[in-house]
Motif scaffolding. Structure first.
Motif: not given
Length: 279
Positions: A136-141, A153-159, A214-223, A225-231
């Motif tokens: 329910s809570i977006p990954e950016i939050v 750093g990327p640790t926050a994005g991974v978590l 579905y797992t591969l689709y979520r991996w694409e979404c994670a890529i 999302a990783s760019v967005i979280m870099g901001f």
């Protein structure tokens, strides 16, 4: 050529009026939303705005191709890819057990007595509630919170990816288990097999292709999302784009965006290849 009244009546679409009414109703409901968002399409074709857009886009050409920048870009690309992959792997470690607990597919009481036991329901409700909370809570939050907790750093994005995507994967996995033919798993459970063996030999073979897709689709979404979280300071390509925009380096931004496009296309091709292998 004129149609007879009977033929004209048959040629008329009986659902035309309901469709028209639904379309008008949708437009009436959409209009207040456009007013609230202050969206004015005329501003897009205003001559002054077009001149501003033209000068703005001119600053993004030509793309940056210096050797030093490309080295930094390659490192950030690998960082983004590693962030998405590591976050998804951690999400799977949490999503798999939660999906098994929250699913009715492996309920022994449902197989033997026709309905799940009260203890099984008590275990499933907290698992499903946890999956709801996680997704329910977006990954950016989560990324904003973890940047404050563990630093830039990327640790926050991974978590952040691990927490949000575990809820998404767990929910969909549980629904996939219940959508496939459960007779093989039920036969194994009735024969005295363990739930893990019933899952591995009764459900997993039938659900493997859909789970992988579905797992591969979520991996694409994670890529993405990783760019967005870099901001917000989680590293990777997103942080490079943020820094380039702040320095008004339009050429660097274009090169980063093109690299991100190639990365997403490569992930999509890999997904298609694995889907074809499992088909």
């Amino acid at each position: 050529m004129h149609l007879s009244p009977a033929r004209a009546e048959r040629a008329r679409d009986p659902a035309a009026l309901p469709r028209l009414l639904v379309t008008v109703l949708a437009l009436l409901l959409l209009w207040p939303g456009l007013v609230l968002t202050e969206f004015h399409p005329a501003t897009l074709v205003d001559p002054r705005n077009l001149d501003i857009f033209e000068r703005f886009l001119a600053g993004f050409w030509p793309p940056e191709r210096s050797a030093g920048f490309l080295v930094l870009l390659g490192r950030a690309t690998l960082e983004t890819l590693a962030m998405a992959t590591a976050g998804l792997v951690l999400a799977l470690l949490l999503a798999l057990p939660l999906s098994l607990v929250s699913s009715h597919a492996l309920s022994v009481s449902a197989v033997l007595r026709g309905q799940p036991s009260h203890l099984g329901r008590l275990l499933r409700y907290p698992a499903r509630l946890l999956l709801i909370v996680l997704r329910s809570i977006p990954e950016i939050v989560w990324a904003l919170l973890f940047v404050r907790a563990v630093g830039l750093g990327p640790t926050a994005g991974v978590l952040a990816i691990a927490i949000t995507y575990s809820g998404m994967l767990g929910k969909v996995y549980a629904e996939i288990y219940e959508s496939v033919d459960r007779l093989p798993a039920q036969a194994l459970l009735q024969a005295g097999s363990s739930r893990l063996a019933a899952f591995c030999y009764g459900i997993l073979p039938a659900a493997a292709q859909e789970l992988t897709s579905y797992t591969l689709y979520r991996w694409e979404c994670a890529i993405r999302a990783s760019v967005i979280m870099g901001f917000v300071g989680a590293g990777g390509l997103g942080q490079m784009i943020d820094l380039s925009i702040r320095m008004f380096a339009g050429g660097e931004v274009v090169t980063i965006l093109l690299t991100f496009l190639v990365l997403v296309l490569a992930a999509d091709q890999l997904s298609n290849l694995l889907r074809r292998r499992l088909a």
